[in-house]
Design a protein around this motif. Structure first.
Motif, PDB file in Angstrom:
ATOM      1  N   ALA A 109       0.262  -1.482  -0.306  1.00 21.83           N
ATOM      2  CA  ALA A 109      -0.330  -0.424   0.008  1.00 21.83           C
ATOM      3  C   ALA A 109       0.436   1.447   0.004  1.00 21.83           C
ATOM      4  CB  ALA A 109      -1.082  -0.023   1.254  1.00 21.83           C
ATOM      5  N   LEU A 110       2.214   1.388   0.646  1.00 23.35           N
ATOM      6  CA  LEU A 110       2.646   2.948   0.839  1.00 23.35           C
ATOM      7  C   LEU A 110       3.307   2.352  -0.373  1.00 23.35           C
ATOM      8  CD1 LEU A 110       4.540   4.832   2.457  1.00 23.35           C
ATOM      9  CD2 LEU A 110       5.548   2.773   3.163  1.00 23.35           C
ATOM     10  N   ILE A 111       4.043   1.778  -1.227  1.00 22.62           N
ATOM     11  CA  ILE A 111       4.728   2.244  -2.114  1.00 22.62           C
ATOM     12  C   ILE A 111       3.311   2.151  -4.026  1.00 22.62           C
ATOM     13  CG2 ILE A 111       5.709   0.324  -4.096  1.00 22.62           C
ATOM     14  CD1 ILE A 111       7.482  -1.122  -2.119  1.00 22.62           C
ATOM     15  N   ASP A 112       2.427   1.361  -3.088  1.00 17.39           N
ATOM     16  CA  ASP A 112       1.542   2.063  -4.627  1.00 17.39           C
ATOM     17  C   ASP A 112       1.388   3.671  -4.272  1.00 17.39           C
ATOM     18  OD1 ASP A 112       0.809  -0.425  -5.471  1.00 17.39           O
ATOM     19  OD2 ASP A 112       0.013  -1.206  -4.253  1.00 17.39           O
ATOM     20  N   GLN A 113       0.748   4.168  -2.832  1.00 17.43           N
ATOM     21  CA  GLN A 113       0.774   5.345  -2.636  1.00 17.43           C
ATOM     22  C   GLN A 113       1.798   5.915  -3.373  1.00 17.43           C
ATOM     23  OE1 GLN A 113       1.103   6.104   1.667  1.00 17.43           O
ATOM     24  NE2 GLN A 113       0.246   8.520   1.304  1.00 17.43           N
ATOM     25  N   ILE A 114       3.176   5.833  -3.158  1.00 20.90           N
ATOM     26  CA  ILE A 114       3.542   6.787  -3.847  1.00 20.90           C
ATOM     27  C   ILE A 114       4.675   6.931  -5.301  1.00 20.90           C
ATOM     28  CG2 ILE A 114       6.638   7.262  -3.567  1.00 20.90           C
ATOM     29  CD1 ILE A 114       7.162   5.278  -0.707  1.00 20.90           C
ATOM     30  N   ILE A 115       3.821   6.064  -5.792  1.00 21.32           N
ATOM     31  CA  ILE A 115       3.673   5.687  -7.342  1.00 21.32           C
ATOM     32  C   ILE A 115       2.615   6.178  -7.342  1.00 21.32           C
ATOM     33  CG2 ILE A 115       3.208   3.654  -8.851  1.00 21.32           C
ATOM     34  CD1 ILE A 115       4.448   2.136  -7.771  1.00 21.32           C
ATOM     35  N   ARG A 116       1.842   6.119  -6.926  1.00 17.36           N
ATOM     36  CA  ARG A 116      -0.233   7.549  -7.136  1.00 17.36           C
ATOM     37  C   ARG A 116       0.433   8.990  -6.634  1.00 17.36           C
ATOM     38  NH1 ARG A 116      -2.462   3.209  -4.908  1.00 17.36           N
ATOM     39  NH2 ARG A 116      -3.124   5.125  -3.397  1.00 17.36           N
ATOM     40  N   LYS A 117       0.367   9.292  -6.336  1.00 18.97           N
ATOM     41  CA  LYS A 117       0.901  10.365  -5.606  1.00 18.97           C
ATOM     42  C   LYS A 117       1.828  11.108  -6.722  1.00 18.97           C
ATOM     43  CE  LYS A 117       2.643  13.628  -1.973  1.00 18.97           C
ATOM     44  NZ  LYS A 117       3.957  13.618  -1.015  1.00 18.97           N
ATOM     45  N   ASN A 118       2.950  10.258  -7.026  1.00 16.59           N
ATOM     46  CA  ASN A 118       3.675  10.849  -7.404  1.00 16.59           C
ATOM     47  C   ASN A 118       3.891  10.164  -9.748  1.00 16.59           C
ATOM     48  OD1 ASN A 118       6.026  11.897  -5.869  1.00 16.59           O
ATOM     49  ND2 ASN A 118       5.621  10.239  -4.814  1.00 16.59           N
ATOM     50  N   LYS A 119       2.896   9.777  -9.635  1.00 16.07           N
ATOM     51  CA  LYS A 119       2.631   9.325 -11.431  1.00 16.07           C
ATOM     52  C   LYS A 119       3.658   9.060 -12.361  1.00 16.07           C
ATOM     53  CE  LYS A 119      -1.036  12.844 -11.642  1.00 16.07           C
ATOM     54  NZ  LYS A 119      -1.033  13.654 -10.154  1.00 16.07           N
ATOM     55  N   PHE A 120       4.364   8.252 -11.201  1.00 21.68           N
ATOM     56  CA  PHE A 120       6.138   7.564 -11.168  1.00 21.68           C
ATOM     57  C   PHE A 120       5.127   6.304 -12.235  1.00 21.68           C
ATOM     58  CE2 PHE A 120       7.975   8.198  -7.912  1.00 21.68           C
ATOM     59  CZ  PHE A 120       8.503   9.071  -8.273  1.00 21.68           C
ATOM     60  N   THR A 121       5.748   5.425 -14.086  1.00 22.04           N
ATOM     61  CA  THR A 121       4.628   4.294 -14.949  1.00 22.04           C
ATOM     62  C   THR A 121       5.919   3.959 -14.847  1.00 22.04           C
ATOM     63  OG1 THR A 121       5.423   6.376 -16.504  1.00 22.04           O
ATOM     64  CG2 THR A 121       3.391   6.129 -14.787  1.00 22.04           C
ATOM     65  N   LYS A 122       6.792   4.079 -14.448  1.00 17.29           N
ATOM     66  CA  LYS A 122       8.179   3.259 -15.610  1.00 17.29           C
ATOM     67  C   LYS A 122       9.130   2.705 -14.433  1.00 17.29           C
ATOM     68  CE  LYS A 122       8.992   6.479 -19.143  1.00 17.29           C
ATOM     69  NZ  LYS A 122       9.804   7.396 -18.861  1.00 17.29           N
ATOM     70  N   LEU A 123       7.945   1.806 -13.289  1.00 17.39           N
ATOM     71  CA  LEU A 123       9.329   1.075 -12.275  1.00 17.39           C
ATOM     72  C   LEU A 123       7.819  -0.046 -12.435  1.00 17.39           C
ATOM     73  CD1 LEU A 123       8.800   2.170  -9.389  1.00 17.39           C
ATOM     74  CD2 LEU A 123       7.668   2.783 -10.107  1.00 17.39           C
ATOM     75  N   THR A 124       8.972  -1.565 -11.893  1.00 12.88           N
ATOM     76  CA  THR A 124       7.906  -2.358 -10.829  1.00 12.88           C
ATOM     77  C   THR A 124       9.253  -2.987  -9.742  1.00 12.88           C
ATOM     78  OG1 THR A 124      10.255  -3.612 -11.659  1.00 12.88           O
ATOM     79  CG2 THR A 124       8.004  -3.397 -13.103  1.00 12.88           C
ATOM     80  N   TYR A 125       8.025  -3.185  -8.821  1.00  9.88           N
ATOM     81  CA  TYR A 125       7.877  -3.248  -7.948  1.00  9.88           C
ATOM     82  C   TYR A 125       7.756  -4.725  -7.137  1.00  9.88           C
ATOM     83  CZ  TYR A 125       3.570  -2.701  -5.698  1.00  9.88           C
ATOM     84  OH  TYR A 125       2.330  -2.272  -4.627  1.00  9.88           O
ATOM     85  N   ASN A 126       8.904  -5.192  -6.273  1.00  5.95           N
ATOM     86  CA  ASN A 126       8.576  -6.937  -5.705  1.00  5.95           C
ATOM     87  C   ASN A 126       8.817  -6.390  -3.881  1.00  5.95           C
ATOM     88  OD1 ASN A 126       7.973  -9.079  -4.961  1.00  5.95           O
ATOM     89  ND2 ASN A 126       9.873 -10.336  -6.216  1.00  5.95           N
ATOM     90  N   VAL A 127       7.434  -6.878  -3.030  1.00  4.15           N
ATOM     91  CA  VAL A 127       7.699  -6.375  -1.510  1.00  4.15           C
ATOM     92  C   VAL A 127       8.060  -8.787  -1.368  1.00  4.15           C
ATOM     93  CG1 VAL A 127       6.356  -6.526   0.383  1.00  4.15           C
ATOM     94  CG2 VAL A 127       6.095  -4.759  -1.557  1.00  4.15           C
ATOM     95  N   ILE A 128       8.651  -8.817  -0.657  1.00  3.91           N
ATOM     96  CA  ILE A 128       9.551  -9.854  -0.962  1.00  3.91           C
ATOM     97  C   ILE A 128       9.382 -10.043   1.198  1.00  3.91           C
ATOM     98  CG2 ILE A 128      10.826 -10.342  -2.602  1.00  3.91           C
ATOM     99  CD1 ILE A 128      13.322  -9.831  -1.292  1.00  3.91           C
ATOM    100  N   THR A 129       8.203 -11.675   1.708  1.00  2.57           N
ATOM    101  CA  THR A 129       9.261 -11.554   3.167  1.00  2.57           C
ATOM    102  C   THR A 129       9.945 -13.187   2.753  1.00  2.57           C
ATOM    103  OG1 THR A 129       6.867 -13.322   2.782  1.00  2.57           O
ATOM    104  CG2 THR A 129       6.728 -10.560   3.224  1.00  2.57           C
ATOM    105  N   PRO A 130      10.255 -13.447   3.995  1.00  5.67           N
ATOM    106  CA  PRO A 130      10.496 -14.620   4.303  1.00  5.67           C
ATOM    107  C   PRO A 130       9.812 -15.965   3.921  1.00  5.67           C
ATOM    108  CG  PRO A 130      10.453 -13.910   6.466  1.00  5.67           C
ATOM    109  CD  PRO A 130       9.554 -12.727   5.651  1.00  5.67           C
ATOM    110  N   LEU A 131       8.545 -16.027   3.593  1.00  4.40           N
ATOM    111  CA  LEU A 131       7.592 -17.229   3.181  1.00  4.40           C
ATOM    112  C   LEU A 131       7.968 -17.370   1.392  1.00  4.40           C
ATOM    113  CD1 LEU A 131       4.474 -16.885   4.561  1.00  4.40           C
ATOM    114  CD2 LEU A 131       5.774 -18.445   4.914  1.00  4.40           C
TER     115      LEU A 131
END
Length: 134
Positions: A109-131
């Motif tokens: 949610a935090l990353i999505d918020q930053i992307i939307r707020k700044n209108k970023f369009t040219k990156l991908t992200y991955n949230v990783i956990t121990p699982l």
């Protein structure tokens, strides 16, 4: 001094690269307190990511950041992630965020918020956990 939880999460970033980008390991820099300054990632927007990988052979730029559940919601973390995501948006990179399992939804949610707020369009992200790395 970094907490043992944070050190573990940084280790997850390294493990992710070992699994998914093994040919790029030699290009990875980690921010560990025991390392000398020449083997640490460069500062981006005044902040040092926990992991930096630039593999010009593949055109890959990957930034990794480790956040404990308590650290994720701090203003400093928001500023760091915004700076890193802005940088990656410029170079079409990948943001890896390593978190504890209970923080997965909040991290996305935090990353999505930053992307939307700044209108970023040219990156991908991955949230990783121990699982994700079992």
């Amino acid at each position: 001094m970094e907490s043992s939880g944070h050190v573990y999460l940084v280790g997850m970033l390294e493990r992710w690269v070992q699994i998914y980008r093994p040919d790029s390991l030699e290009y990875m820099l980690l921010d560990r307190s025991a390392d000398d300054s020449q083997s640490r990632p460069m500062k981006i927007g005044g902040h040092t990511p926990d992991m930096y990988l630039k593999d010009s052979r593949l055109g890959d730029t990957i930034l990794g950041e480790a956040k404990t559940t308590g650290d994720l919601s701090t203003p400093r973390s928001y500023e760091q992630l915004q700076d890193f995501i802005s940088y990656l948006n410029y170079c079409n990179g990948l943001m890896l965020l390593s978190v504890e399992l209970p923080a997965r939804r909040a991290a996305r949610a935090l990353i999505d918020q930053i992307i939307r707020k700044n209108k970023f369009t040219k990156l991908t992200y991955n949230v990783i956990t121990p699982l994700d790395l079992m």
